[in-house]
Design a protein around this motif. Structure first.
Motif, PDB file in Angstrom:
ATOM      1  N   GLY A  31       0.812  -1.209   0.000  1.00  0.00           N
ATOM      2  CA  GLY A  31       0.000   0.000   0.000  1.00  0.00           C
ATOM      3  C   GLY A  31       0.841   1.253   0.000  1.00  0.00           C
ATOM      4  O   GLY A  31       2.063   1.219   0.108  1.00  0.00           O
ATOM      5  N   THR A  32       0.191   2.393  -0.140  1.00  0.00           N
ATOM      6  CA  THR A  32       0.852   3.690  -0.074  1.00  0.00           C
ATOM      7  C   THR A  32       0.323   4.449   1.115  1.00  0.00           C
ATOM      8  O   THR A  32      -0.754   4.205   1.613  1.00  0.00           O
ATOM      9  N   PHE A  33       1.084   5.432   1.587  1.00  0.00           N
ATOM     10  CA  PHE A  33       0.750   6.147   2.794  1.00  0.00           C
ATOM     11  C   PHE A  33       0.842   7.642   2.551  1.00  0.00           C
ATOM     12  O   PHE A  33       1.773   8.115   1.917  1.00  0.00           O
ATOM     13  N   ASP A  34      -0.091   8.345   3.059  1.00  0.00           N
ATOM     14  CA  ASP A  34      -0.011   9.801   3.043  1.00  0.00           C
ATOM     15  C   ASP A  34       0.807  10.262   4.235  1.00  0.00           C
ATOM     16  O   ASP A  34       0.625   9.765   5.349  1.00  0.00           O
ATOM     17  N   LEU A  35       1.676  11.207   3.985  1.00  0.00           N
ATOM     18  CA  LEU A  35       2.532  11.684   5.073  1.00  0.00           C
ATOM     19  C   LEU A  35       1.717  12.315   6.185  1.00  0.00           C
ATOM     20  O   LEU A  35       1.893  12.008   7.355  1.00  0.00           O
ATOM     21  N   LEU A  36       0.801  13.197   5.818  1.00  0.00           N
ATOM     22  CA  LEU A  36      -0.023  13.813   6.852  1.00  0.00           C
ATOM     23  C   LEU A  36      -0.998  12.816   7.448  1.00  0.00           C
ATOM     24  O   LEU A  36      -1.239  12.807   8.652  1.00  0.00           O
ATOM     25  N   LEU A  37      -1.570  11.948   6.612  1.00  0.00           N
ATOM     26  CA  LEU A  37      -2.485  10.941   7.136  1.00  0.00           C
ATOM     27  C   LEU A  37      -1.763   9.936   8.026  1.00  0.00           C
ATOM     28  O   LEU A  37      -2.398   9.274   8.844  1.00  0.00           O
ATOM     29  N   LYS A  38      -0.445   9.825   7.858  1.00  0.00           N
ATOM     30  CA  LYS A  38       0.329   8.963   8.748  1.00  0.00           C
ATOM     31  C   LYS A  38       0.205   9.438  10.188  1.00  0.00           C
ATOM     32  O   LYS A  38       0.111   8.637  11.112  1.00  0.00           O
ATOM     33  N   PHE A  39       0.181  10.747  10.358  1.00  0.00           N
ATOM     34  CA  PHE A  39       0.047  11.298  11.712  1.00  0.00           C
ATOM     35  C   PHE A  39      -1.393  11.222  12.189  1.00  0.00           C
ATOM     36  O   PHE A  39      -1.672  10.862  13.317  1.00  0.00           O
ATOM     37  N   ILE A  40      -2.312  11.596  11.309  1.00  0.00           N
ATOM     38  CA  ILE A  40      -3.714  11.652  11.730  1.00  0.00           C
ATOM     39  C   ILE A  40      -4.255  10.268  12.035  1.00  0.00           C
ATOM     40  O   ILE A  40      -4.971  10.060  13.012  1.00  0.00           O
ATOM     41  N   GLY A  41      -3.913   9.298  11.187  1.00  0.00           N
ATOM     42  CA  GLY A  41      -4.463   7.962  11.369  1.00  0.00           C
ATOM     43  C   GLY A  41      -3.628   7.033  12.214  1.00  0.00           C
ATOM     44  O   GLY A  41      -3.992   5.873  12.383  1.00  0.00           O
ATOM     45  N   SER A  42      -2.518   7.527  12.751  1.00  0.00           N
ATOM     46  CA  SER A  42      -1.637   6.657  13.520  1.00  0.00           C
ATOM     47  C   SER A  42      -2.278   6.260  14.845  1.00  0.00           C
ATOM     48  O   SER A  42      -2.898   7.077  15.537  1.00  0.00           O
ATOM     49  N   SER A  43      -2.115   5.000  15.203  1.00  0.00           N
ATOM     50  CA  SER A  43      -2.647   4.523  16.485  1.00  0.00           C
ATOM     51  C   SER A  43      -1.888   5.113  17.663  1.00  0.00           C
ATOM     52  O   SER A  43      -2.393   5.150  18.788  1.00  0.00           O
ATOM     53  N   SER A  44      -0.635   5.548  17.412  1.00  0.00           N
ATOM     54  CA  SER A  44       0.161   6.122  18.498  1.00  0.00           C
ATOM     55  C   SER A  44      -0.120   7.599  18.723  1.00  0.00           C
ATOM     56  O   SER A  44       0.451   8.195  19.636  1.00  0.00           O
ATOM     57  N   LEU A  45      -0.954   8.182  17.896  1.00  0.00           N
ATOM     58  CA  LEU A  45      -1.291   9.594  18.045  1.00  0.00           C
ATOM     59  C   LEU A  45      -2.479   9.734  18.990  1.00  0.00           C
ATOM     60  O   LEU A  45      -3.605   9.372  18.647  1.00  0.00           O
ATOM     61  N   ASP A  46      -2.237  10.234  20.158  1.00  0.00           N
ATOM     62  CA  ASP A  46      -3.284  10.456  21.143  1.00  0.00           C
ATOM     63  C   ASP A  46      -4.052  11.720  20.766  1.00  0.00           C
ATOM     64  O   ASP A  46      -3.452  12.771  20.498  1.00  0.00           O
ATOM     65  N   THR A  47      -5.358  11.640  20.749  1.00  0.00           N
ATOM     66  CA  THR A  47      -6.168  12.796  20.361  1.00  0.00           C
ATOM     67  C   THR A  47      -5.975  13.960  21.325  1.00  0.00           C
ATOM     68  O   THR A  47      -6.075  15.121  20.925  1.00  0.00           O
ATOM     69  N   LYS A  48      -5.699  13.653  22.592  1.00  0.00           N
ATOM     70  CA  LYS A  48      -5.463  14.736  23.547  1.00  0.00           C
ATOM     71  C   LYS A  48      -4.197  15.506  23.205  1.00  0.00           C
ATOM     72  O   LYS A  48      -4.109  16.711  23.443  1.00  0.00           O
ATOM     73  N   VAL A  49      -3.189  14.794  22.672  1.00  0.00           N
ATOM     74  CA  VAL A  49      -1.959  15.455  22.253  1.00  0.00           C
ATOM     75  C   VAL A  49      -2.142  16.104  20.885  1.00  0.00           C
ATOM     76  O   VAL A  49      -1.731  17.238  20.648  1.00  0.00           O
ATOM     77  N   GLY A  50      -2.790  15.368  19.987  1.00  0.00           N
ATOM     78  CA  GLY A  50      -2.939  15.857  18.621  1.00  0.00           C
ATOM     79  C   GLY A  50      -3.776  17.107  18.503  1.00  0.00           C
ATOM     80  O   GLY A  50      -3.521  17.953  17.645  1.00  0.00           O
ATOM     81  N   LYS A  51      -4.795  17.261  19.349  1.00  0.00           N
ATOM     82  CA  LYS A  51      -5.671  18.427  19.213  1.00  0.00           C
ATOM     83  C   LYS A  51      -4.956  19.733  19.552  1.00  0.00           C
ATOM     84  O   LYS A  51      -5.425  20.809  19.187  1.00  0.00           O
ATOM     85  N   LYS A  52      -3.796  19.627  20.230  1.00  0.00           N
ATOM     86  CA  LYS A  52      -3.030  20.839  20.514  1.00  0.00           C
ATOM     87  C   LYS A  52      -2.398  21.388  19.241  1.00  0.00           C
ATOM     88  O   LYS A  52      -2.132  22.589  19.141  1.00  0.00           O
ATOM     89  N   TYR A  53      -2.115  20.499  18.289  1.00  0.00           N
ATOM     90  CA  TYR A  53      -1.440  20.908  17.068  1.00  0.00           C
ATOM     91  C   TYR A  53      -2.400  20.984  15.880  1.00  0.00           C
ATOM     92  O   TYR A  53      -2.274  21.862  15.037  1.00  0.00           O
ATOM     93  N   PHE A  54      -3.342  20.067  15.814  1.00  0.00           N
ATOM     94  CA  PHE A  54      -4.415  20.175  14.825  1.00  0.00           C
ATOM     95  C   PHE A  54      -5.500  21.074  15.421  1.00  0.00           C
ATOM     96  O   PHE A  54      -6.619  20.648  15.694  1.00  0.00           O
ATOM     97  N   ASP A  55      -5.144  22.326  15.626  1.00  0.00           N
ATOM     98  CA  ASP A  55      -6.031  23.263  16.314  1.00  0.00           C
ATOM     99  C   ASP A  55      -6.864  24.046  15.300  1.00  0.00           C
ATOM    100  O   ASP A  55      -6.861  23.754  14.099  1.00  0.00           O
ATOM    101  N   HIS A  56      -7.582  25.056  15.781  1.00  0.00           N
ATOM    102  CA  HIS A  56      -8.454  25.841  14.910  1.00  0.00           C
ATOM    103  C   HIS A  56      -7.664  26.580  13.846  1.00  0.00           C
ATOM    104  O   HIS A  56      -8.117  26.699  12.695  1.00  0.00           O
TER     105      HIS A  56
END
Length: 474
Positions: A158-183
């Protein structure tokens, strides 16, 4: 990973970079620390450091900076670390906060603005899509498919999107991610939907959908921000390239709405989706818009009558192709409409359909007559024939007497036969009433013509004096 291929390609990049640096065509930049040998935090820091200092000037031709190979190496280094490392803080924090803020803020936005000024893009419906010269760099950020084919950095399955690698990663905690994927990040992401390049908009569509699904805390803000884009498009600019992609995202969002629908969602239907039928370029996104509207009707059938009346309010009068599109959407909405809601709007609806049947544009007339091939519409008409037949019968009779197109005449004859078989007595009564109305109309027209002739003859014998008005006979 094919190490020999990667190593040979990297060496070629370094040789070209050294030659350009000696000629003065390229600023001196430290080479990427050997990312193949570095691992863990060392590789991540080296890759991110090189990516932040990546010398990209979109004011120059694409080959001037892409040929240096520096953007390629930067992205490949990050991809390798992101693929091989499981460092959660690196992916969640540094990756989302550092890598993509640079590319979205500094790279794509500047390139898109300069491309727009350079090419003076015309937004006509027939205009071919404009492909972004900066896409080779953006493609490594959005989509690593081509990089994997060239450098064998990706797994074969398969192929992977670089940004989707972060968004869809199981190791990405939403509590941590929402600080950077902000408004702020979301707003800048939505601004990129106005890109001329359909490849970029398609990648952004997938990214926005993933963000909406993963970060529930941002869902109200995303809906509000996209609504503002729609408002700006409909009521101010009448220009935006990403309306179809945004509607496609919202199509899946609407399908996930819980029942009963919230008032906020109904307001979105009435104030956003229905007015989106107003712009001239509605044909560019009508398929996605129709899907969103029908999703609302299927979830809550009580909205069907308000949707149909809203479409009638924005009905095109002088654009025949747009009128054909509206007829197609009306047919799809009627398939999901129950009898109670149909009765609330059937009279104004079939008055409009009768006018379309009498249209001098044969495509409009044909599309209106084709609606009678829909079984659901025939059932609704049969249940309410006492109100519908008196509206439709005069239009059919007038077509038979006056329309110029042979195909329209044949379709009109078929529909007339269908209504006659549905209720012969009622159809005969409607036809007789129409004939009486035509006789009365002809009689009134004759009286009006005679009155004007008498006035003209009387005025011809009156002497012209002073400021007396003169009626000139034909």
């Amino acid at each position: 990973m094919n190490k020999h291929l990667l190593g040979g390609t990297a060496r070629a990049f370094r040789r070209r970079r050294r030659r350009r640096r000696r000629r003065g065509d390229m600023p001196s930049e430290p080479p990427i620390a050997g990312h193949r040998r570095a691992t863990g935090r060392t590789a991540g820091g080296a890759a991110l450091g090189s990516f932040r200092t990546c010398p990209i000037d979109c004011s120059e031709p694409a080959t001037a900076w892409w040929g240096t190979g520096v953007p390629v190496q930067c992205c490949i280094a990050i991809c390798a670390v992101a693929r091989n490392g499981d460092d959660e803080p690196w992916m969640a924090g540094i990756g989302a906060g550092t890598v993509f803020s640079f590319n979205f803020d500094g790279g794509a936005a500047q390139c898109s603005e300069q491309i727009y000024v350079r090419y003076q893009i015309c937004h006509d419906i027939e205009e071919e899509p404009m492909f972004d010269p900066a896409w080779p760099h953006l493609h490594l950020v959005y989509d690593l498919g081509s990089a994997g084919a060239t450098f064998d950095l990706l797994q074969k399955d398969g192929t992977f999107d670089l940004l989707l690698k972060f968004i869809g990663s199981s190791s990405l905690d939403t509590k941590v991610g929402k600080k950077y994927f902000d408004h702020t990040f979301i707003v800048k992401l939505l601004e990129l939907f106005d890109s001329e390049d359909p490849r970029e908009r398609d990648c952004l569509k997938t990214i926005l959908h993933r963000i909406y699904g993963k970060f529930m805390v941002h869902r109200p803000f995303i809906r509000k921000a996209v609504t503002n884009i729609f408002y700006h498009f409909v009521f101010e600019t009448d220009r935006h390239n990403g309306i179809a992609e945004l509607l496609e995202v919202f199509g899946s969002v609407i399908s996930g709405f819980a029942l009963p629908l919230k008032e906020e969602h109904k307001i979105f239907l009435w104030r956003v989706l229905i007015p989106l039928h107003k712009p001239k370029l509605v044909g560019l996104y009508l398929q996605q818009l129709t899907y969103c509207v029908t999703q609302f009707v299927e979830k809550e059938p009580k909205l069907a009558s308000s949707v149909i009346l809203g479409l009638l309010r924005y009905w095109p009068i002088t654009i025949s192709q747009k009128e054909v599109m509206f007829l197609s959407e009306i047919e799809e909405v009627l398939e999901a409409t129950n009898t109670v809601e149909f009765q609330k709007c059937m009279v104004p609806l079939f008055r409009r359909i009768a006018q379309c049947i009498n249209s001098s544009h044969f495509q409009v007339a044909e599309r209106a007559l084709f609606m009678w091939n829909n079984d659901r519409i025939i059932i609704l008409v049969a249940q309410n024939r006492q109100a519908i037949m008196p509206i439709v019968t005069p239009a059919l009779e007038e077509n038979i007497q006056n329309h110029w197109n042979v195909s329209v005449l044949n379709l009109t004859t078929n529909v007339k036969k269908m209504l006659s078989e549905m209720d012969e007595e009622l159809f005969s009564a409607c036809l007789a009433a129409h004939n009486e109305d035509e006789e009365i109309r002809a009689l009134l027209e004759g009286k009006r013509r005679l009155a004007w002739e008498l006035l003209e003859s009387a005025a011809a014998f009156q002497p012209v004096t002073g400021n007396t008005a003169v009626l000139v006979s034909r």
